[in-house]
Motif scaffolding. Structure first.
Motif, PDB file in Angstrom:
ATOM      1  N   PRO A 277       0.959  -1.235   0.014  1.00 40.20           N
ATOM      2  CA  PRO A 277       0.008  -0.083   0.031  1.00 40.20           C
ATOM      3  C   PRO A 277       0.817   1.284   0.048  1.00 40.20           C
ATOM      4  CG  PRO A 277      -0.750  -1.666   1.728  1.00 40.20           C
ATOM      5  CD  PRO A 277       0.487  -1.999   1.376  1.00 40.20           C
ATOM      6  N   ARG A 278       0.603   2.296  -0.852  1.00 34.92           N
ATOM      7  CA  ARG A 278       1.240   3.462  -1.037  1.00 34.92           C
ATOM      8  C   ARG A 278       0.355   4.491  -0.280  1.00 34.92           C
ATOM      9  NH1 ARG A 278       2.655   0.846  -5.533  1.00 34.92           N
ATOM     10  NH2 ARG A 278       5.025   0.917  -6.031  1.00 34.92           N
ATOM     11  N   PRO A 279       0.764   5.502   0.408  1.00 30.23           N
ATOM     12  CA  PRO A 279       2.288   5.798   0.660  1.00 30.23           C
ATOM     13  C   PRO A 279       2.912   4.986   1.817  1.00 30.23           C
ATOM     14  CG  PRO A 279       1.152   7.506   1.745  1.00 30.23           C
ATOM     15  CD  PRO A 279      -0.081   6.638   1.192  1.00 30.23           C
ATOM     16  N   GLY A 306      -4.234   7.437   8.289  1.00 31.09           N
ATOM     17  CA  GLY A 306      -4.148   8.092   7.127  1.00 31.09           C
ATOM     18  C   GLY A 306      -2.887   8.128   6.267  1.00 31.09           C
ATOM     19  N   ASP A 307      -2.034   8.976   6.069  1.00 31.11           N
ATOM     20  CA  ASP A 307      -0.864   8.615   5.039  1.00 31.11           C
ATOM     21  C   ASP A 307       0.230   8.035   5.803  1.00 31.11           C
ATOM     22  OD1 ASP A 307      -2.361   9.529   3.102  1.00 31.11           O
ATOM     23  OD2 ASP A 307      -1.514  11.633   2.962  1.00 31.11           O
ATOM     24  N   ARG A 308       0.113   7.754   7.040  1.00 28.70           N
ATOM     25  CA  ARG A 308       1.469   7.236   7.940  1.00 28.70           C
ATOM     26  C   ARG A 308       1.297   5.858   8.240  1.00 28.70           C
ATOM     27  NH1 ARG A 308       1.158  10.836  13.307  1.00 28.70           N
ATOM     28  NH2 ARG A 308       3.048   9.946  13.635  1.00 28.70           N
ATOM     29  N   ALA A 309       2.661   5.263   8.306  1.00 24.31           N
ATOM     30  CA  ALA A 309       2.716   3.769   8.748  1.00 24.31           C
ATOM     31  C   ALA A 309       3.377   4.046  10.046  1.00 24.31           C
ATOM     32  CB  ALA A 309       3.786   3.288   7.855  1.00 24.31           C
ATOM     33  N   ARG A 310       2.554   3.586  11.074  1.00 22.18           N
ATOM     34  CA  ARG A 310       2.900   3.515  12.742  1.00 22.18           C
ATOM     35  C   ARG A 310       3.290   2.313  12.865  1.00 22.18           C
ATOM     36  NH1 ARG A 310       0.538   7.490  15.318  1.00 22.18           N
ATOM     37  NH2 ARG A 310       2.444   7.543  16.419  1.00 22.18           N
TER      38      ARG A 310
END
Length: 441
Positions: A277-279, A306-310
């Protein structure tokens, strides 16, 4: 499916291909060395037997023409596991206190200089990295291996690098869970052992009183263990599977992970996605570089927000519990051989040649109560409608176990591979509907 980034990657520098190992990029195994050609010896560190080693790395080492010395603190368990299958590759099993890097180096020194030192154990990455460095062999940076293994240090390192900040606190064996370290942490939060694996003793706690009670329970099971309390990262859970040689870092694939109901975090299903998955994948890679991760295999778990990878945790080894076997089947690449090649000092090719349409699903049959398993299907393997479905029991009938709320509750594992996700899903559901697992209290 595979992607590679060619910018400078963290990790140890590779060296020329050793005698007896094939050139990087080829899928053909090396020829068996002749009488005048000395085999390259792989020293493999392990604790208990695992499917990754038994059915992945040992066959790959044999295909590469390597001689294997397996160092373990459980030699009888390994000898018993390998004796069960006549087709399993041979390995010289040697007893060793593999948790102590000094004993590992001493034992290897007595056995003779190795061609490679490797482990796929979460607990032994630092030891293997130090031993490889001692003998001047390719391997992981021991500091990066420690950052990944120590969950408190992982949080500190990511925050110090400006990569991500997850509010957390470390509790030593005698620290008060109501102490100042916990002030400011939001509830609910996650409590887990600092160096734990497989969701063991990982639990969501709702308030300070529950935190204190859970700490007492875990400390009773793990005397002297340090714990970590951190904010709960809510959202879809994914994995990122990578493979690097210190120069190039390949993204092998991403699994979507289905978990048991809270407050526990038992993995019940993993589904290979069509692409990372992007981003989120790019963000996770950025954080891995900040940790110094980029050599050999790495299995990273992250929550998409959201757009973040935690990042939840970084396991600096190949994904286990037969997901690595499913991934290799779905991609159609000699995954385990590629991993070993990096530790032999070979450069990985710019593209691993994995198929882009491969799909996989891994389903775990979990016990819902403690007791004795009195009925369960035997191992099987079928191929129908383009789906290869393999079932392997993980607990024998007649075995009695309490309910652990971890992967120790797995009764069996189904891995299904093909190119059509719908057909794969139907094959798994039909298998589950046709079989019965019974536990007698």
């Amino acid at each position: 499916m595979t992607m590679a980034t060619s910018q400078d990657q963290p990790g140890r520098r590779s060296r020329p291909c050793p005698q007896g190992a094939p050139a990087a990029g080829g899928n053909e195994p090396a020829p068996t060395p002749g009488p005048a050609q000395k085999q390259t010896r792989l020293h493999l560190l392990a604790l208990n037997p695992t499917d990754s080693v038994t059915h992945g790395f040992l066959p790959a080492a044999a295909a590469l023409g390597l001689a294997v010395t397996l160092l373990t603190d459980q030699p009888d368990a390994h000898r018993s596991a390998y004796a069960k299958g006549a087709s399993l590759p041979e390995a010289d099993v040697v007893g060793c206190d593999v948790r102590d890097f000094r004993e590992v180096i001493s034992r290897i020194g007595r056995l003779g200089r190795p061609g490679a030192v490797f482990t796929n154990s979460d607990h032994l990455q630092v030891q293997a990295a130090l031993a490889a460095d001692y003998f001047g062999l390719p391997g992981k940076d021991w500091k990066a291996a420690h950052r990944a293994k120590d969950k408190a240090q992982l949080r500190r390192s990511l925050a110090a690098a400006g990569a991500d900040t997850v509010r957390s606190a470390e509790l030593g064996p005698c620290d008060d869970p109501a102490g100042p370290e916990i002030l400011g942490l939001p509830f609910p939060c996650v409590l887990k052992p600092r160096e734990g694996v497989a969701s063991e003793d990982v639990v969501l706690v709702g308030d300070p009183g529950e935190l204190a009670a859970r700490c007492r329970e875990i400390r009773a099971r793990r005397p002297g263990a340090a714990l970590v309390v951190e904010e709960y990262l809510d959202g879809p859970l994914h994995t990122l599977e990578t493979l690097g040689d210190g120069h190039v870092l390949h993204t092998l694939g991403t699994f979507r992970t289905g978990l048991s109901p809270l407050p526990y975090f038992v993995e019940e299903r993993l589904t290979l996605l069509p692409g990372p998955p992007r981003p989120h994948a790019a963000d996770a890679l950025r954080q891995l570089r900040a940790l110094g991760v980029g050599f050999g295999a790495c299995h990273t778990e992250y929550v998409a927000q959201g757009d973040r990878a935690r990042i939840v945790e970084v396991n600096y080894r190949a994904i286990g519990d037969q997901c690595d076997l499913a991934l290799a089947d779905a991609l159609g690449i000699p995954l385990f051989a590629h991993i070993l090649r990096t530790h032999l000092g070979e450069r990985l090719p710019g593209h691993l040649g994995g198929r882009a349409d491969g799909r996989a699903r891994v389903e775990y049959v979990c016990a819902d109560r403690g007791g004795t398993l009195t009925r369960a299907p035997s191992a099987s393997e079928t191929e129908r409608d383009g789906v290869r479905l393999v079932y392997r029991p993980l607990r024998g009938t007649g075995e009695a176990h309490p309910l652990h709320r971890t992967n120790r509750d797995y009764l069996g594992v189904i891995r299904a591979t093909g190119t059509d996700e719908g057909r794969i899903g139907r094959a798994v559901e039909e298998f589950l509907a046709a079989q019965r697992w019974e536990i007698t209290p």
